[in-house]
Design an enzyme around this catalytic site. Structure first.
Site, PDB file in Angstrom:
ATOM      1  N   PRO A  59       0.990  -1.303   0.005  1.00 31.56           N
ATOM      2  CG  PRO A  59      -0.073  -0.927   2.238  1.00 31.56           C
ATOM      3  CD  PRO A  59       0.627  -1.862   1.240  1.00 31.56           C
ATOM      4  CG  MET A  60       3.448   2.205  -1.807  1.00 31.83           C
ATOM      5  SD  MET A  60       4.500   1.960  -3.495  1.00 31.83           S
ATOM      6  CE  MET A  60       3.454   0.900  -4.219  1.00 31.83           C
TER       7      MET A  60
ATOM      8  CD  GLN B  44      -2.966   0.465   4.479  1.00 37.33           C
ATOM      9  OE1 GLN B  44      -2.944   1.426   4.098  1.00 37.33           O
ATOM     10  NE2 GLN B  44      -1.697  -0.316   4.776  1.00 37.33           N
TER      11      GLN B  44
ATOM     12  CG  HIS C 211      -2.578   1.503   7.917  1.00 35.07           C
ATOM     13  ND1 HIS C 211      -1.570   1.419   8.726  1.00 35.07           N
ATOM     14  CD2 HIS C 211      -1.971   2.523   6.802  1.00 35.07           C
ATOM     15  CE1 HIS C 211      -0.381   1.942   8.352  1.00 35.07           C
ATOM     16  NE2 HIS C 211      -0.820   2.840   7.233  1.00 35.07           N
ATOM     17  N   GLY C 212      -2.641  -0.784  11.025  1.00 39.88           N
ATOM     18  CA  GLY C 212      -2.630  -0.554  12.341  1.00 39.88           C
ATOM     19  C   GLY C 212      -0.852  -0.173  12.628  1.00 39.88           C
ATOM     20  CB  ALA C 213       1.750   0.102  10.547  1.00 37.88           C
ATOM     21  CG  HIS C 214       3.526   3.180   9.140  1.00 35.32           C
ATOM     22  ND1 HIS C 214       3.168   2.679   7.982  1.00 35.32           N
ATOM     23  CD2 HIS C 214       4.585   2.153   9.272  1.00 35.32           C
ATOM     24  CE1 HIS C 214       4.003   1.591   7.387  1.00 35.32           C
ATOM     25  NE2 HIS C 214       4.772   1.401   8.253  1.00 35.32           N
TER      26      HIS C 214
ATOM     27  CE1 TYR D 194      -0.689   8.261   9.284  1.00 36.43           C
ATOM     28  CE2 TYR D 194       0.101   6.012   8.283  1.00 36.43           C
ATOM     29  CZ  TYR D 194       0.063   7.456   8.394  1.00 36.43           C
ATOM     30  OH  TYR D 194       0.930   7.979   7.392  1.00 36.43           O
TER      31      TYR D 194
ATOM     32  NE  ARG E 195       2.306  -2.267   5.403  1.00 35.25           N
ATOM     33  CZ  ARG E 195       3.009  -1.217   4.875  1.00 35.25           C
ATOM     34  NH1 ARG E 195       2.565  -0.155   4.771  1.00 35.25           N
ATOM     35  NH2 ARG E 195       4.132  -1.514   4.139  1.00 35.25           N
TER      36      ARG E 195
END
Length: 371
Positions: A26-27, A103, A170-173, A175, A223
């Site tokens: 994903p980008m 995502q 999305h569970g990263a970075h 957020y 993620r």
């Protein structure tokens, strides 16, 4: 010449049948005006599906919480027009022979207040603070949090209706879900706070509700990352003893595939335990849970995402042998490729056919186009 055939073995996880191990990472692209993905977005993904990418994971798509994102060109995953756009994406990817997962995403406290599709909305977070201690306009109640959970589930239900093959949370970075994981942003004293495992409660509820929305046969990808874009060396879990119950809580809630985000896939996660050639983050996820895992991080590039944006050009084929070696010893099951595929939609075909000398180097100007 490197034998890359192991990347092109089929794999089945629940009802997700893939022809190979190549995943488009994903980008964020921000090419969806007013949140609506157009035919150019559909063509972008279908082009890669037609060129031997086994699974497309889309850019982050915003759930129906109105403060979910900070850019009005980030795609929404709710509402009649955005969902019609995503239906075209799914149909075109399937017509090209590919599989696709959205995502589903909420930026949480990383969203700049006063930005995005609904700039007047208050920013969602666990405790009303950002990673650097800034006080936000409100601290959510348990009722607010319940609606955040439902918003993820609503997106998953729509993904199922539209014909997506899987769904990634999305569970990263840094957020929203990651905000709940991290003690610097989660100061809650109710059921959503506590120690590291206690702070997975929000993620567990999201996963459980997503499972209800998509059914038992659909593979759920989750993620997550140790690092944050603003704290590269920080870790949620400092050793496998801490990591195992954290991952166990997510798997028990219903995760089928763990997508472990690293800046560089070849770096050992716990070098002090198993040395400089030890397991990467995905490898530890697989060892501790037994679940299928996706590795990611500067695949077929010689520097990481952040270095590229510091002005260093990323060249094209420096770590393919390392990648294949780790895949063949079952350190991980799937390989997510980001910048290399962003620049060159034919990357996977070139790998399959042994045309490694034809890799195109990535530079940040590639982000200015949707090709």
């Amino acid at each position: 010449m490197t034998d890359t055939s192991s990347l092109f073995r089929p794999i089945k996880i629940k009802n997700l049948e893939l022809p190979n191990r190549v995943v488009m990472a994903p980008m964020t692209r921000a090419f969806s005006p007013k949140g609506v993905p157009g035919k150019n977005v559909a063509d972008y993904y279908a082009r890669r599906a037609a060129a031997d990418v086994g699974l497309i994971v889309t850019e982050g798509t915003l759930i129906r919480r109105k403060s979910a994102g900070e850019n009005e060109n980030y795609p929404l995953f709710w509402g009649e027009e955005p969902l019609a756009g995503w239906k075209t994406v799914v149909e075109d990817v399937h017509a090209a022979g590919g599989k696709i997962a959205p995502q589903i995403w909420h930026q949480g406290a990383a969203r700049a207040e006063g930005s995005g599709h609904f700039p007047d909305e208050n920013t969602d977070s666990p405790s009303g603070i950002t990673f650097d201690g800034k006080q936000l306009n409100y601290t959510p109640t348990e009722e607010d949090i319940a609606d955040m959970v439902s918003a993820y589930a609503d997106a998953a239900a729509d993904a199922k209706k539209l014909g997506f093959d899987s769904v990634e949370i999305h569970g990263a970075h840094g957020y929203l879900i990651d905000d709940f994981f991290w003690d610097k942003t989660n100061k809650r004293t109710d059921k959503y706070g506590g120690d590291l495992v206690g702070r997975t409660r929000f993620a567990q509820e999201v996963i459980q509700q997503v499972r209800k929305a998509v059914g038992d046969d659909t593979a759920i990808i989750f993620r997550w990352s140790q690092f944050k874009p603003y704290a590269y060396k920080d870790k949620l879990a400092h050793n496998p003893t801490e990591l195992e119950p954290f991952l166990g809580a997510l798997v028990d809630a219903g995760v089928d595939i763990l997508h472990a985000s690293q800046r560089r896939f070849w770096e050992p996660e716990f070098a002090d335990i198993d040395g400089e050639k030890g397991l990467n983050l995905a490898g530890w996820c697989k060892k501790l849970t037994g679940k299928p895992v996706i590795t990611v991080g500067s695949v077929c590039l010689d520097n990481d995402f952040l270095s590229t944006f510091g002005g260093q050009e990323a060249t094209g084929e420096s770590n393919i042998e390392n990648l294949i070696e780790r895949l063949e010893r079952d350190e991980f099951d799937l390989v997510a490729v980001g910048r290399a595929l962003l620049t060159d939609p034919d990357w996977a075909t070139k790998v399959k056919e042994g045309r490694l000398e034809e890799f195109k180097p990535f530079d940040k100007d590639s982000l200015k186009t949707l090709f």
